[in-house]
Design a protein around this motif. Structure first.
Motif, PDB file in Angstrom:
ATOM      1  N   HIS A  80       0.825  -1.208   0.000  1.00 18.18           N
ATOM      2  CA  HIS A  80       0.000   0.000   0.000  1.00 18.18           C
ATOM      3  C   HIS A  80       0.859   1.258   0.000  1.00 18.18           C
ATOM      4  O   HIS A  80       0.514   2.258  -0.633  1.00 18.18           O
ATOM      5  N   CYS A  81       1.987   1.206   0.707  1.00 21.13           N
ATOM      6  CA  CYS A  81       2.888   2.360   0.723  1.00 21.13           C
ATOM      7  C   CYS A  81       3.369   2.676  -0.691  1.00 21.13           C
ATOM      8  O   CYS A  81       3.441   3.856  -1.086  1.00 21.13           O
ATOM      9  N   ALA A  82       3.679   1.652  -1.478  1.00 22.47           N
ATOM     10  CA  ALA A  82       4.146   1.855  -2.848  1.00 22.47           C
ATOM     11  C   ALA A  82       3.102   2.595  -3.693  1.00 22.47           C
ATOM     12  O   ALA A  82       3.458   3.347  -4.609  1.00 22.47           O
ATOM     13  N   GLN A  83       1.831   2.407  -3.363  1.00 23.37           N
ATOM     14  CA  GLN A  83       0.764   3.036  -4.137  1.00 23.37           C
ATOM     15  C   GLN A  83       0.691   4.542  -3.900  1.00 23.37           C
ATOM     16  O   GLN A  83       0.343   5.299  -4.802  1.00 23.37           O
ATOM     17  N   TRP A  84       0.989   4.975  -2.667  1.00 26.86           N
ATOM     18  CA  TRP A  84       0.863   6.414  -2.400  1.00 26.86           C
ATOM     19  C   TRP A  84       2.155   7.200  -2.610  1.00 26.86           C
ATOM     20  O   TRP A  84       2.138   8.417  -2.650  1.00 26.86           O
ATOM     21  N   LEU A  85       3.295   6.510  -2.728  1.00 25.70           N
ATOM     22  CA  LEU A  85       4.572   7.226  -2.827  1.00 25.70           C
ATOM     23  C   LEU A  85       4.680   8.069  -4.094  1.00 25.70           C
ATOM     24  O   LEU A  85       5.384   9.083  -4.103  1.00 25.70           O
ATOM     25  N   SER A  86       3.989   7.679  -5.150  1.00 25.68           N
ATOM     26  CA  SER A  86       4.101   8.444  -6.388  1.00 25.68           C
ATOM     27  C   SER A  86       3.514   9.843  -6.246  1.00 25.68           C
ATOM     28  O   SER A  86       3.966  10.789  -6.904  1.00 25.68           O
ATOM     29  N   THR A  87       2.507   9.991  -5.389  1.00 21.45           N
ATOM     30  CA  THR A  87       1.893  11.307  -5.196  1.00 21.45           C
ATOM     31  C   THR A  87       2.277  11.947  -3.871  1.00 21.45           C
ATOM     32  O   THR A  87       2.218  13.167  -3.731  1.00 21.45           O
ATOM     33  N   HIS A  88       2.675  11.133  -2.891  1.00 18.30           N
ATOM     34  CA  HIS A  88       3.053  11.650  -1.576  1.00 18.30           C
ATOM     35  C   HIS A  88       4.354  10.969  -1.134  1.00 18.30           C
ATOM     36  O   HIS A  88       4.356  10.086  -0.276  1.00 18.30           O
ATOM     37  N   PRO A  89       5.469  11.351  -1.739  1.00 12.85           N
ATOM     38  CA  PRO A  89       6.733  10.639  -1.536  1.00 12.85           C
ATOM     39  C   PRO A  89       7.289  10.717  -0.122  1.00 12.85           C
ATOM     40  O   PRO A  89       8.181   9.942   0.213  1.00 12.85           O
ATOM     41  N   ARG A  90       6.780  11.639   0.694  1.00 14.12           N
ATOM     42  CA  ARG A  90       7.314  11.773   2.051  1.00 14.12           C
ATOM     43  C   ARG A  90       6.496  11.017   3.094  1.00 14.12           C
ATOM     44  O   ARG A  90       6.885  10.939   4.254  1.00 14.12           O
ATOM     45  N   ALA A  91       5.366  10.472   2.706  1.00 16.99           N
ATOM     46  CA  ALA A  91       4.515   9.757   3.655  1.00 16.99           C
ATOM     47  C   ALA A  91       5.098   8.374   3.945  1.00 16.99           C
ATOM     48  O   ALA A  91       5.420   7.619   3.037  1.00 16.99           O
ATOM     49  N   THR A  92       5.228   8.045   5.216  1.00 22.93           N
ATOM     50  CA  THR A  92       5.868   6.800   5.634  1.00 22.93           C
ATOM     51  C   THR A  92       4.828   5.820   6.175  1.00 22.93           C
ATOM     52  O   THR A  92       3.670   6.160   6.398  1.00 22.93           O
ATOM     53  N   VAL A  93       5.274   4.584   6.405  1.00 21.14           N
ATOM     54  CA  VAL A  93       4.425   3.580   7.050  1.00 21.14           C
ATOM     55  C   VAL A  93       5.209   2.968   8.204  1.00 21.14           C
ATOM     56  O   VAL A  93       6.400   2.659   8.076  1.00 21.14           O
ATOM     57  N   SER A  94       4.548   2.820   9.345  1.00 23.50           N
ATOM     58  CA  SER A  94       5.166   2.246  10.547  1.00 23.50           C
ATOM     59  C   SER A  94       4.559   0.879  10.805  1.00 23.50           C
ATOM     60  O   SER A  94       3.329   0.719  10.783  1.00 23.50           O
ATOM     61  N   VAL A  95       5.419  -0.106  11.068  1.00 27.75           N
ATOM     62  CA  VAL A  95       4.980  -1.482  11.286  1.00 27.75           C
ATOM     63  C   VAL A  95       5.469  -1.957  12.651  1.00 27.75           C
ATOM     64  O   VAL A  95       6.666  -1.869  12.949  1.00 27.75           O
ATOM     65  N   ASN A  96       4.546  -2.450  13.470  1.00 30.08           N
ATOM     66  CA  ASN A  96       4.910  -3.004  14.777  1.00 30.08           C
ATOM     67  C   ASN A  96       5.547  -4.376  14.599  1.00 30.08           C
ATOM     68  O   ASN A  96       5.027  -5.214  13.850  1.00 30.08           O
ATOM     69  N   VAL A  97       6.629  -4.619  15.320  1.00 29.13           N
ATOM     70  CA  VAL A  97       7.344  -5.887  15.220  1.00 29.13           C
ATOM     71  C   VAL A  97       7.531  -6.473  16.612  1.00 29.13           C
ATOM     72  O   VAL A  97       8.031  -5.798  17.525  1.00 29.13           O
ATOM     73  N   SER A  98       7.131  -7.725  16.787  1.00 31.72           N
ATOM     74  CA  SER A  98       7.319  -8.422  18.059  1.00 31.72           C
ATOM     75  C   SER A  98       8.800  -8.687  18.302  1.00 31.72           C
ATOM     76  O   SER A  98       9.542  -8.996  17.359  1.00 31.72           O
ATOM     77  N   PRO A  99       9.251  -8.596  19.561  1.00 36.50           N
ATOM     78  CA  PRO A  99      10.655  -8.939  19.849  1.00 36.50           C
ATOM     79  C   PRO A  99      11.021 -10.350  19.393  1.00 36.50           C
ATOM     80  O   PRO A  99      12.167 -10.604  19.017  1.00 36.50           O
ATOM     81  N   LEU A 100      10.042 -11.267  19.404  1.00 34.65           N
ATOM     82  CA  LEU A 100      10.344 -12.632  18.991  1.00 34.65           C
ATOM     83  C   LEU A 100      10.676 -12.734  17.514  1.00 34.65           C
ATOM     84  O   LEU A 100      11.370 -13.659  17.093  1.00 34.65           O
ATOM     85  N   ALA A 101      10.180 -11.810  16.717  1.00 33.77           N
ATOM     86  CA  ALA A 101      10.461 -11.846  15.279  1.00 33.77           C
ATOM     87  C   ALA A 101      11.934 -11.607  14.994  1.00 33.77           C
ATOM     88  O   ALA A 101      12.443 -12.028  13.949  1.00 33.77           O
ATOM     89  N   PHE A 102      12.634 -10.948  15.913  1.00 32.16           N
ATOM     90  CA  PHE A 102      14.057 -10.680  15.709  1.00 32.16           C
ATOM     91  C   PHE A 102      14.892 -11.945  15.890  1.00 32.16           C
ATOM     92  O   PHE A 102      15.978 -12.056  15.353  1.00 32.16           O
ATOM     93  N   VAL A 103      14.372 -12.870  16.680  1.00 32.43           N
ATOM     94  CA  VAL A 103      15.146 -14.061  17.024  1.00 32.43           C
ATOM     95  C   VAL A 103      14.686 -15.277  16.244  1.00 32.43           C
ATOM     96  O   VAL A 103      15.487 -16.030  15.698  1.00 32.43           O
ATOM     97  N   ASP A 104      13.356 -15.471  16.181  1.00 32.81           N
ATOM     98  CA  ASP A 104      12.832 -16.686  15.578  1.00 32.81           C
ATOM     99  C   ASP A 104      12.888 -16.670  14.057  1.00 32.81           C
ATOM    100  O   ASP A 104      12.824 -17.703  13.414  1.00 32.81           O
ATOM    101  N   GLN A 105      12.981 -15.504  13.449  1.00 32.54           N
ATOM    102  CA  GLN A 105      12.983 -15.397  12.001  1.00 32.54           C
ATOM    103  C   GLN A 105      14.034 -14.358  11.577  1.00 32.54           C
ATOM    104  O   GLN A 105      14.357 -13.446  12.337  1.00 32.54           O
TER     105      GLN A 105
END
Length: 418
Positions: free
Chosen positions: A236-261
């Motif tokens: 979805h971020c790729a869809q808006w970057l063409s018209t709003h290149p400065r808009a970002t997306v923030s994704v929550n990541v579990s601490p376990l994702a750093f270790v298990d994957q």
């Protein structure tokens, strides 16, 4: 320490030696998010935690109640000779209250969350195996409840989220992404979105994120859930970057994702697939992830930051850790928790704490983001405190990603500051 077979022997010994018609209860006591505790504090401390929990249980229970350790930090408690079924629920409530708060673990205060489930014989089960199963199901229900204890209900099983259902939902792209806008406080302009996963289960209806994320962490699905969220967010971020290149997306990541994957590989792959520049992505982690300077998390965050990905500390001010991690880890944003933000208008102490967090963020060269802004008065107070960005119901509730992108596509470029 007794084992499972000893628990069964104790049950039949108490059953045959007790009064005819007596009620027996079985509690299942389970430490929640134990894998995360082990990651943050180390295996040795978790082992000591189990010893501390056993000692606390012995102090809370009657002399004839038998405590059995059945897992790394899981316990079963046999409650013989109860007068009525409700007394098992009272015992579960007492244990849940007694385990709430700090535990002294090897001279170190540790806060862990526990769920307590109970079932009774003969009302809830006709065999020892069924009694154990129903107590365990009640414990699973308690893990998502406010009181963290539950008495078995005959309909309880139907309300539990199943591993197979979540696995199928992730693999079958049945989850949905919602976006909540983040705004610049000074100008009011949109600067980005926070991505939030949602699941409408055909059997259960809408499932709270805390429930299915917790299940993913407990069952090893957190890597697959993280991969789905990253790809959906960046698509979805790729869809808006063409018209709003400065808009970002923030994704929550579990601490376990750093270790298990391999999280860094997942991020790099998703950025390449959707052709999104790293600066458009921010990874959000709670400050609990930094306790004990977990090497896997440290290395991953430094690598991501070096790639140009932003790093945000979510729910800042509510975790266990000290500020020492702030000088060792790359931080792009500090997100001030709603517990502080909600009271800044009427409570001067909350306002001062929030102001200190804003100053700390700026001292680190990071952006201060206020969460849970619900009214203009709170927004104005945040502006006075020098906070940079805000999100909350004042700006809008989370909406399906397709709707957010469509609305953004119709908005002028000037909506996002250059």
């Amino acid at each position: 320490m007794l084992n499972r077979s000893a628990l069964q022997e104790a049950f039949f010994r108490q059953l045959h030696g007790g009064d005819a018609g007596a009620v027996f209860g079985l509690l299942v006591v389970r430490a929640l998010r134990l894998r995360e505790l082990e990651l943050l504090f180390g295996h040795a401390l978790v082992e000591s935690l189990a010893d501390a929990v056993e000692a606390r249980l012995q102090a809370l229970l009657r002399p004839d109640d038998e405590v059995v350790r059945i897992g790394e930090c899981d316990f079963a408690v046999l409650l013989p000779r109860l007068r009525e079924r409700n007394h098992a629920a009272l015992a579960a409530s007492k244990v849940a209250r007694g385990l709430h708060g700090m535990l002294d673990v090897g001279g170190r205060p540790i806060r862990a969350n526990f769920a307590v489930g109970t079932a009774t014989w003969p009302a809830d089960a006709e065999s020892f195996e069924t009694l154990c199963l129903h107590a365990d199901q009640a414990c699973a229900a308690a893990a998502t409840g406010r009181d963290r204890f539950a008495l078995f209900s005959g309909t309880g099983r139907s309300r539990l989220v199943e591993y197979g259902e979540l696995h199928a939902a992730i693999a079958g792209n049945q989850l949905r992404l919602h976006l909540q806008s983040i705004h610049d406080i000074a100008s009011g302009d949109l600067v980005g979105f926070e991505a939030l996963s949602r699941w409408d289960n055909p059997r259960l209806g809408p499932v709270p994120p805390a429930k299915f994320v917790g299940l993913a962490e407990q069952t090893g699905l957190i890597g697959e859930l993280t991969r789905w969220t990253l790809n959906a967010s960046l698509r979805h971020c790729a869809q808006w970057l063409s018209t709003h290149p400065r808009a970002t997306v923030s994704v929550n990541v579990s601490p376990l994702a750093f270790v298990d994957q391999p999280l860094v590989d997942q991020v790099a792959s998703a950025l390449e697939i959707w052709e999104v520049p790293p600066r458009a992505l921010t990874v959000e982690v709670t400050e609990n992830a930094f306790v004990e300077d977990a090497p896997a998390i440290a290395d991953a965050l430094r690598t991501l930051h070096g790639m140009g990905v932003g790093v945000a500390i979510d729910d800042f001010g509510t975790g266990y850790s000290s500020f020492s991690y702030l000088k060792r880890f790359p931080v792009s944003e500090l997100k001030i928790d709603i517990d502080f933000v909600a009271d800044i208008v009427r409570d001067e102490r909350s306002a001062r704490l929030s102001a200190s967090m804003v100053e700390l963020a700026h001292a680190l060269g990071a952006v201060a983001v206020a969460e849970g802004v619900e009214n203009p008065e709170t927004l104005e107070r945040l502006r006075e405190l020098g906070c940079d960005q805000a999100q909350g119901y004042l700006f809008g509730r989370p909406v399906p990603a397709e709707e957010a992108v469509a609305a953004l596509g119709a908005a002028p470029k000037e909506l996002v500051p250059p």
